[in-house]
Design a protein around this motif. Structure first.
Motif, mmCIF file in Angstrom:
data_model
loop_
_atom_site.group_PDB
_atom_site.id
_atom_site.type_symbol
_atom_site.label_atom_id
_atom_site.label_comp_id
_atom_site.label_asym_id
_atom_site.label_seq_id
_atom_site.Cartn_x
_atom_site.Cartn_y
_atom_site.Cartn_z
ATOM 1 N N ASP A 2 0.830 -1.190 0.000
ATOM 2 C CA ASP A 2 0.000 0.000 0.000
ATOM 3 C C ASP A 2 0.880 1.261 0.000
ATOM 4 O OD1 ASP A 2 -1.957 1.789 2.252
ATOM 5 O OD2 ASP A 2 -2.627 1.224 0.248
ATOM 6 N N THR A 3 0.371 2.337 -0.566
ATOM 7 C CA THR A 3 1.105 3.596 -0.631
ATOM 8 C C THR A 3 1.414 4.146 0.747
ATOM 9 O OG1 THR A 3 -0.133 4.052 -2.656
ATOM 10 C CG2 THR A 3 1.108 5.857 -1.713
ATOM 11 N N SER A 4 0.468 4.062 1.643
ATOM 12 C CA SER A 4 0.655 4.561 2.997
ATOM 13 C C SER A 4 1.731 3.773 3.737
ATOM 14 C CB SER A 4 -0.663 4.488 3.756
ATOM 15 O OG SER A 4 -0.480 4.859 5.097
ATOM 16 N N ILE A 5 1.696 2.467 3.608
ATOM 17 C CA ILE A 5 2.697 1.627 4.273
ATOM 18 C C ILE A 5 4.083 1.913 3.713
ATOM 19 C CG2 ILE A 5 3.450 -0.753 4.618
ATOM 20 C CD1 ILE A 5 0.495 -1.545 4.634
ATOM 21 N N THR A 48 25.598 11.184 4.349
ATOM 22 C CA THR A 48 25.391 11.424 2.920
ATOM 23 C C THR A 48 25.150 10.115 2.183
ATOM 24 O OG1 THR A 48 26.805 13.374 3.045
ATOM 25 C CG2 THR A 48 26.392 12.464 0.855
ATOM 26 N N ALA A 49 25.975 9.116 2.474
ATOM 27 C CA ALA A 49 25.806 7.818 1.819
ATOM 28 C C ALA A 49 24.479 7.173 2.202
ATOM 29 C CB ALA A 49 26.972 6.901 2.183
ATOM 30 N N LEU A 50 24.109 7.280 3.476
ATOM 31 C CA LEU A 50 22.846 6.697 3.913
ATOM 32 C C LEU A 50 21.646 7.454 3.350
ATOM 33 C CD1 LEU A 50 23.808 5.821 7.575
ATOM 34 C CD2 LEU A 50 23.317 4.217 5.726
ATOM 35 N N TYR A 51 21.793 8.757 3.126
ATOM 36 C CA TYR A 51 20.735 9.537 2.465
ATOM 37 C C TYR A 51 20.492 8.989 1.051
ATOM 38 C CZ TYR A 51 18.673 13.377 -0.175
ATOM 39 O OH TYR A 51 17.881 14.126 -1.006
ATOM 40 N N LEU A 52 21.568 8.681 0.348
ATOM 41 C CA LEU A 52 21.426 8.126 -0.995
ATOM 42 C C LEU A 52 20.797 6.735 -0.961
ATOM 43 C CD1 LEU A 52 24.843 9.288 -2.477
ATOM 44 C CD2 LEU A 52 22.584 10.282 -2.886
ATOM 45 N N VAL A 53 21.138 5.936 0.051
ATOM 46 C CA VAL A 53 20.549 4.597 0.176
ATOM 47 C C VAL A 53 19.053 4.699 0.466
ATOM 48 C CG1 VAL A 53 20.516 2.530 1.637
ATOM 49 C CG2 VAL A 53 22.689 3.465 0.864
ATOM 50 N N VAL A 54 18.674 5.586 1.384
ATOM 51 C CA VAL A 54 17.252 5.766 1.687
ATOM 52 C C VAL A 54 16.503 6.279 0.455
ATOM 53 C CG1 VAL A 54 15.612 7.103 3.074
ATOM 54 C CG2 VAL A 54 17.591 6.066 4.156
ATOM 55 N N GLY A 55 17.123 7.173 -0.297
ATOM 56 C CA GLY A 55 16.508 7.655 -1.538
ATOM 57 C C GLY A 55 16.303 6.539 -2.543
ATOM 58 N N ALA A 56 17.287 5.653 -2.653
ATOM 59 C CA ALA A 56 17.157 4.521 -3.575
ATOM 60 C C ALA A 56 16.036 3.581 -3.130
ATOM 61 C CB ALA A 56 18.480 3.764 -3.662
ATOM 62 N N VAL A 57 15.915 3.358 -1.821
ATOM 63 C CA VAL A 57 14.826 2.520 -1.312
ATOM 64 C C VAL A 57 13.479 3.181 -1.607
ATOM 65 C CG1 VAL A 57 13.745 1.656 0.809
ATOM 66 C CG2 VAL A 57 16.199 1.378 0.460
ATOM 67 N N GLY A 58 13.405 4.488 -1.409
ATOM 68 C CA GLY A 58 12.164 5.206 -1.700
ATOM 69 C C GLY A 58 11.786 5.142 -3.166
ATOM 70 N N PHE A 59 12.787 5.320 -4.034
ATOM 71 C CA PHE A 59 12.497 5.233 -5.465
ATOM 72 C C PHE A 59 12.079 3.815 -5.860
ATOM 73 C CE2 PHE A 59 15.408 9.035 -6.395
ATOM 74 C CZ PHE A 59 14.335 9.887 -6.406
ATOM 75 N N ALA A 60 12.699 2.805 -5.247
ATOM 76 C CA ALA A 60 12.338 1.422 -5.560
ATOM 77 C C ALA A 60 10.905 1.118 -5.115
ATOM 78 C CB ALA A 60 13.316 0.461 -4.899
ATOM 79 N N LEU A 61 10.538 1.588 -3.927
ATOM 80 C CA LEU A 61 9.169 1.373 -3.462
ATOM 81 C C LEU A 61 8.169 2.122 -4.328
ATOM 82 C CD1 LEU A 61 9.619 1.497 0.407
ATOM 83 C CD2 LEU A 61 9.032 -0.481 -0.988
ATOM 84 N N GLU A 62 8.528 3.323 -4.746
ATOM 85 C CA GLU A 62 7.630 4.102 -5.609
ATOM 86 C C GLU A 62 7.455 3.429 -6.963
ATOM 87 O OE1 GLU A 62 6.994 8.768 -6.796
ATOM 88 O OE2 GLU A 62 9.037 8.033 -6.531
ATOM 89 N N ALA A 63 8.544 2.882 -7.496
ATOM 90 C CA ALA A 63 8.450 2.184 -8.780
ATOM 91 C C ALA A 63 7.658 0.888 -8.637
ATOM 92 C CB ALA A 63 9.845 1.888 -9.316
ATOM 93 N N ASN A 64 7.735 0.251 -7.469
ATOM 94 C CA ASN A 64 6.990 -0.976 -7.233
ATOM 95 C C ASN A 64 5.491 -0.710 -7.141
ATOM 96 O OD1 ASN A 64 6.495 -3.671 -6.666
ATOM 97 N ND2 ASN A 64 6.901 -3.447 -4.484
ATOM 98 N N ILE A 65 5.124 0.438 -6.579
ATOM 99 C CA ILE A 65 3.708 0.791 -6.430
ATOM 100 C C ILE A 65 3.097 1.180 -7.780
ATOM 101 C CG2 ILE A 65 2.146 2.492 -5.420
ATOM 102 C CD1 ILE A 65 3.963 2.463 -2.961
ATOM 103 N N GLY A 66 3.851 1.919 -8.556
ATOM 104 C CA GLY A 66 3.345 2.394 -9.848
ATOM 105 C C GLY A 66 4.433 3.176 -10.550
ATOM 106 N N THR A 67 4.059 4.162 -11.297
ATOM 107 C CA THR A 67 5.049 4.945 -12.024
ATOM 108 C C THR A 67 5.742 5.926 -11.094
ATOM 109 O OG1 THR A 67 3.381 6.558 -12.611
ATOM 110 C CG2 THR A 67 3.796 4.803 -14.184
ATOM 111 N N ARG A 68 7.035 6.110 -11.328
ATOM 112 C CA ARG A 68 7.797 7.075 -10.536
ATOM 113 C C ARG A 68 7.501 8.475 -11.026
ATOM 114 N NH1 ARG A 68 13.942 6.373 -10.510
ATOM 115 N NH2 ARG A 68 13.511 8.544 -10.852
ATOM 116 N N PHE A 69 7.398 9.399 -10.096
ATOM 117 C CA PHE A 69 7.172 10.790 -10.444
ATOM 118 C C PHE A 69 8.520 11.477 -10.648
ATOM 119 C CE2 PHE A 69 3.325 9.732 -8.067
ATOM 120 C CZ PHE A 69 2.372 10.152 -8.979
#
Length: 101
Positions: A2-5, A48-69
């Motif tokens: 789910d998007t919220s989760i 800084t490195a962990l910020y990039l890792v969290v961003g990659a996880v966020g983008f992966a979850l967003e791509a899994n839900i639907g299209t990335r913005f």
């Protein structure tokens, strides 16, 4: 998922990742180093490195839900500042709290 989760999962990972460099003296909580206490600039590089890792996880979850913005520079500036604010409790515990005893 789910998007919220997914949103709350990214926030929880970001809170843990932003505070990780301040709660241990190993690099990325894995590699021991030569110094007694880890210097601040190493902690900031870890953030800084962990910020990039969290961003990659966020983008992966967003791509899994639907299209990335598409994101512009404003998104990255705000999310980097938010990541720094999330790491503030760890900074307080490490550098500003008085040692008792």
């Amino acid at each position: 998922m789910d998007t919220s989760i997914a949103g709350w999962l990214v926030i929880a990972i970001a809170i843990a990742a932003a505070n990780l460099p301040f709660f241990n003296d190993k690099v990325f909580a894995i590699v021991g180093a030569k110094w007694q206490r880890k210097p601040l600039f190493i902690r900031l590089l870890e953030m800084t490195a962990l910020y990039l890792v969290v961003g990659a996880v966020g983008f992966a979850l967003e791509a899994n839900i639907g299209t990335r913005f598409p994101q512009t520079w404003e998104f990255y500036a705000i999310s980097a500042c938010t990541f720094l604010v999330l790491g503030f409790p760890g900074f307080i515990v490490r550098y500003l709290r008085k040692a008792h005893g």
